[in-house]
Design an enzyme around this catalytic site. Sequence first.
Site, PDB file in Angstrom:
ATOM      1  N   ARG A  94      53.948 -36.828  40.814  1.00 13.34           N
ATOM      2  CA  ARG A  94      53.747 -35.411  41.114  1.00 13.34           C
ATOM      3  C   ARG A  94      52.700 -35.169  42.205  1.00 13.34           C
ATOM      4  NH1 ARG A  94      52.856 -33.269  35.125  1.00 13.34           N
ATOM      5  NH2 ARG A  94      52.576 -35.488  34.726  1.00 13.34           N
TER       6      ARG A  94
ATOM      7  N   THR B 100      53.379 -43.671  27.252  1.00 13.79           N
ATOM      8  CA  THR B 100      51.990 -43.938  26.847  1.00 13.79           C
ATOM      9  C   THR B 100      51.906 -44.945  25.688  1.00 13.79           C
ATOM     10  OG1 THR B 100      52.184 -41.797  25.704  1.00 13.79           O
ATOM     11  CG2 THR B 100      50.862 -41.854  27.694  1.00 13.79           C
TER      12      THR B 100
ATOM     13  N   ASP C 260      43.373 -40.334  34.234  1.00 10.27           N
ATOM     14  CA  ASP C 260      43.438 -39.243  35.215  1.00 10.27           C
ATOM     15  C   ASP C 260      42.652 -38.022  34.750  1.00 10.27           C
ATOM     16  OD1 ASP C 260      45.036 -38.345  33.163  1.00 10.27           O
ATOM     17  OD2 ASP C 260      46.787 -37.912  34.398  1.00 10.27           O
TER      18      ASP C 260
ATOM     19  N   ASN D 216      47.065 -30.876  22.983  1.00 15.92           N
ATOM     20  CA  ASN D 216      46.641 -32.274  22.867  1.00 15.92           C
ATOM     21  C   ASN D 216      45.956 -32.713  24.158  1.00 15.92           C
ATOM     22  OD1 ASN D 216      46.412 -34.981  22.186  1.00 15.92           O
ATOM     23  ND2 ASN D 216      48.507 -35.450  22.850  1.00 15.92           N
TER      24      ASN D 216
ATOM     25  N   ARG E   6      25.822 -41.766  60.788  1.00 13.22           N
ATOM     26  CA  ARG E   6      26.624 -42.703  59.993  1.00 13.22           C
ATOM     27  C   ARG E   6      26.086 -44.120  60.128  1.00 13.22           C
ATOM     28  NH1 ARG E   6      30.785 -44.884  63.544  1.00 13.22           N
ATOM     29  NH2 ARG E   6      30.319 -44.138  65.625  1.00 13.22           N
TER      30      ARG E   6
ATOM     31  N   TYR F 177      24.283 -40.065  72.290  1.00 10.60           N
ATOM     32  CA  TYR F 177      24.816 -41.057  71.351  1.00 10.60           C
ATOM     33  C   TYR F 177      23.839 -42.221  71.250  1.00 10.60           C
ATOM     34  CZ  TYR F 177      27.358 -44.854  69.271  1.00 10.60           C
ATOM     35  OH  TYR F 177      27.698 -45.899  68.464  1.00 10.60           O
TER      36      TYR F 177
ATOM     37  N   ASN G  63      10.583 -39.910  73.036  1.00  6.15           N
ATOM     38  CA  ASN G  63      11.465 -38.782  73.323  1.00  6.15           C
ATOM     39  C   ASN G  63      12.706 -39.268  74.072  1.00  6.15           C
ATOM     40  OD1 ASN G  63      11.691 -35.702  73.370  1.00  6.15           O
ATOM     41  ND2 ASN G  63      12.183 -36.316  75.462  1.00  6.15           N
TER      42      ASN G  63
ATOM     43  N   ALA H 250      18.058 -35.334  77.003  1.00  5.16           N
ATOM     44  CA  ALA H 250      19.419 -34.816  76.818  1.00  5.16           C
ATOM     45  C   ALA H 250      20.447 -35.734  77.482  1.00  5.16           C
ATOM     46  CB  ALA H 250      19.523 -33.425  77.418  1.00  5.16           C
TER      47      ALA H 250
HETATM   48  C1  UD1 Z   1      50.115 -36.745  27.696  1.00  4.71           C
HETATM   49  C2  UD1 Z   1      50.440 -36.483  26.217  1.00  4.71           C
HETATM   50  C3  UD1 Z   1      50.377 -34.982  25.969  1.00  4.71           C
HETATM   51  C4  UD1 Z   1      49.016 -34.452  26.369  1.00  4.71           C
HETATM   52  C5  UD1 Z   1      48.658 -34.835  27.803  1.00  4.71           C
HETATM   53  C6  UD1 Z   1      47.212 -34.505  28.093  1.00  4.71           C
HETATM   54  C7  UD1 Z   1      52.033 -38.244  25.579  1.00  4.71           C
HETATM   55  C8  UD1 Z   1      53.429 -38.572  25.289  1.00  4.71           C
HETATM   56  N1  UD1 Z   1      51.771 -36.980  25.919  1.00  4.71           N
HETATM   57  O1  UD1 Z   1      51.142 -36.115  28.467  1.00  4.71           O
HETATM   58  O2  UD1 Z   1      50.610 -34.711  24.590  1.00  4.71           O
HETATM   59  O3  UD1 Z   1      48.974 -33.050  26.209  1.00  4.71           O
HETATM   60  O4  UD1 Z   1      48.813 -36.260  27.998  1.00  4.71           O
HETATM   61  O5  UD1 Z   1      46.942 -34.688  29.455  1.00  4.71           O
HETATM   62  O6  UD1 Z   1      51.191 -39.119  25.502  1.00  4.71           O
HETATM   63  N2  UD1 Z   1      50.608 -43.734  31.481  1.00  4.71           N
HETATM   64  C9  UD1 Z   1      50.707 -45.110  31.536  1.00  4.71           C
HETATM   65  N3  UD1 Z   1      51.927 -45.679  31.373  1.00  4.71           N
HETATM   66  C10 UD1 Z   1      53.057 -44.955  31.153  1.00  4.71           C
HETATM   67  C11 UD1 Z   1      52.942 -43.548  31.108  1.00  4.71           C
HETATM   68  C12 UD1 Z   1      51.706 -42.977  31.269  1.00  4.71           C
HETATM   69  O7  UD1 Z   1      49.706 -45.793  31.722  1.00  4.71           O
HETATM   70  O8  UD1 Z   1      54.117 -45.567  31.008  1.00  4.71           O
HETATM   71  C13 UD1 Z   1      49.275 -43.112  31.689  1.00  4.71           C
HETATM   72  C14 UD1 Z   1      49.247 -42.157  32.874  1.00  4.71           C
HETATM   73  O9  UD1 Z   1      48.905 -42.859  34.041  1.00  4.71           O
HETATM   74  C15 UD1 Z   1      48.171 -41.174  32.442  1.00  4.71           C
HETATM   75  C16 UD1 Z   1      48.290 -41.158  30.933  1.00  4.71           C
HETATM   76  O10 UD1 Z   1      48.954 -42.345  30.561  1.00  4.71           O
HETATM   77  O11 UD1 Z   1      46.882 -41.601  32.810  1.00  4.71           O
HETATM   78  C17 UD1 Z   1      49.053 -39.937  30.424  1.00  4.71           C
HETATM   79  O12 UD1 Z   1      50.369 -39.971  30.949  1.00  4.71           O
HETATM   80  P1  UD1 Z   1      51.061 -38.691  31.556  1.00  4.71           P
HETATM   81  O13 UD1 Z   1      52.405 -39.051  32.013  1.00  4.71           O
HETATM   82  O14 UD1 Z   1      50.160 -38.013  32.503  1.00  4.71           O
HETATM   83  O15 UD1 Z   1      51.193 -37.863  30.190  1.00  4.71           O
HETATM   84  P2  UD1 Z   1      51.355 -36.327  30.082  1.00  4.71           P
HETATM   85  O16 UD1 Z   1      52.764 -35.953  30.368  1.00  4.71           O
HETATM   86  O17 UD1 Z   1      50.285 -35.647  30.837  1.00  4.71           O
HETATM   87 CA    CA Z   2      48.612 -36.229  32.464  1.00  4.95          CA
END
Ligand code: UD1
Ligand code: CA
Length: 432
Positions: free
Chosen positions: A15, A76, A98, A163, A306, A339, A350, A353
Amino acid sequence: MSVDFVILAAGNSSRLHSTTPKFLHNIAGKPVIRYIIETAHECNPTNIIVVTREELKNDVNFNDVTVTVQPNPLGTADAVKYALDALTSEYTVILCGDMPLISAEHLECLANTSSDNALIAMTLPLEFQHMPYGRVVLNDGKFNKIVEYKNASETEKIISLANTGVYKIETELLKQYLPLIEKNTESNEYYLTDIFKFITDVEVIQSPDYEAFHGINTMQDLTKAEAFVQNKLRRKFMENGVKLIAPETVYFSYDTVIESGVEIEPNVIIGNNVKIGAGSRIYAFSHMQDCIIAQNVEIGPFARIRGNSRFADGSAIGNFVEVKGSEFGMKTKAKHLTYIGDTTIGEHTNIGAGTITCNYDGVKKHKTTVGDNVFVGSNTTLISPITVNDGAIIGAGSTITEDIPSNALAIARERQTIYHNGAEKVWNKKKR
Ligand code: UD1
Ligand code: CA
């Protein structure tokens, strides 16, 4: 009570529509994933395990975490499977990588609860009702289930308890039930939230602090998180006595250090690794990174700094001056259109310019050294490697190719020729 933390960071960031995955985008100069890792460390867990994708393995392989790889992003619950072997503690706290704005207080509250299993649920204000978070369904005030937004009924969708995706689970139960979670037939993913079909005695810690659980999914989410962190930094500096005339236009880095009594004009950008000492003033539209600015220094307007530069007390650079990898001694000044690169300048010197250090010959970078009490005339070109010793004076418009001894006067330019009445001849030609 021992706790391991698991940070899920194997999702595909689709996304975001960016070639850089969301975990590696910077907020105030620090990658999203580092925020959550550092916050997790504040809770002193036994181990922090980051589950990530093969392509990201090297980018998240920090020396303060254990990294494991989820081969395919199958959800997840599938991601957590790849952390199981590394779990050694009685309890496991699971987080999303994230979610950079979460604080240690939230995590400690979860990790230290006396309940064996718990989750944090946020109460969404009305304007966030449409957000596609999973919803926590209660029954007589007790946990009943989590429904994912896309699977929720119309009445479940308007539940304000969402959640956060942050859980504490007994490690034994996690290992026992994770393999029993079935694939969701609509999304083809294994949902971690389905573990609560097996573990039902769950404490729901309700938090009104929904901003802390803000997840990075889109560019807008990233921008929001940046604004949140920047505002926090601005408040911190103002509370410590830094004067910001238009705070909303000044950008800091997570590691910026500023003493009290510093004044920063509008539209200033401060990148990583900058320290500014008391009494210094940063004028409008200046951009700086990698530098140490001592006390009572003046920078800008329209200055750029820098590459590990240092400014001693009372030194100054003015408009359209760029300084890279250089040192300015006490009270040394370069006020206009200059520069200075790979140069060390002593005290009370000093720089006129339009002075340019020619530090690059097209192949290699070379050093310039300028001593104390030197006067460099305007529009001087210093061809490096070169040394201008203490007390020297350089006439304006000089191209300096040889070292200048102490207290010498160097002039290196074509002598001027005067043709008396020469102008008249030219003007006459024009009139014809
Ligand atoms: C998830 C929760 C949702 C909650 C939301 C909060 C689940 C099914 N849903 O949804 O209930 O409200 O977080 O932000 O858990 N990830 C992996 N591997 C995967 C899929 C995801 O490591 O196969 C990681 C993603 O990178 C991310 C986290 O898990 O850091 C959550 O995944 P994401 O797809 O963002 O879940 P949401 O749809 O936000
Ligand atoms: Ca998420």
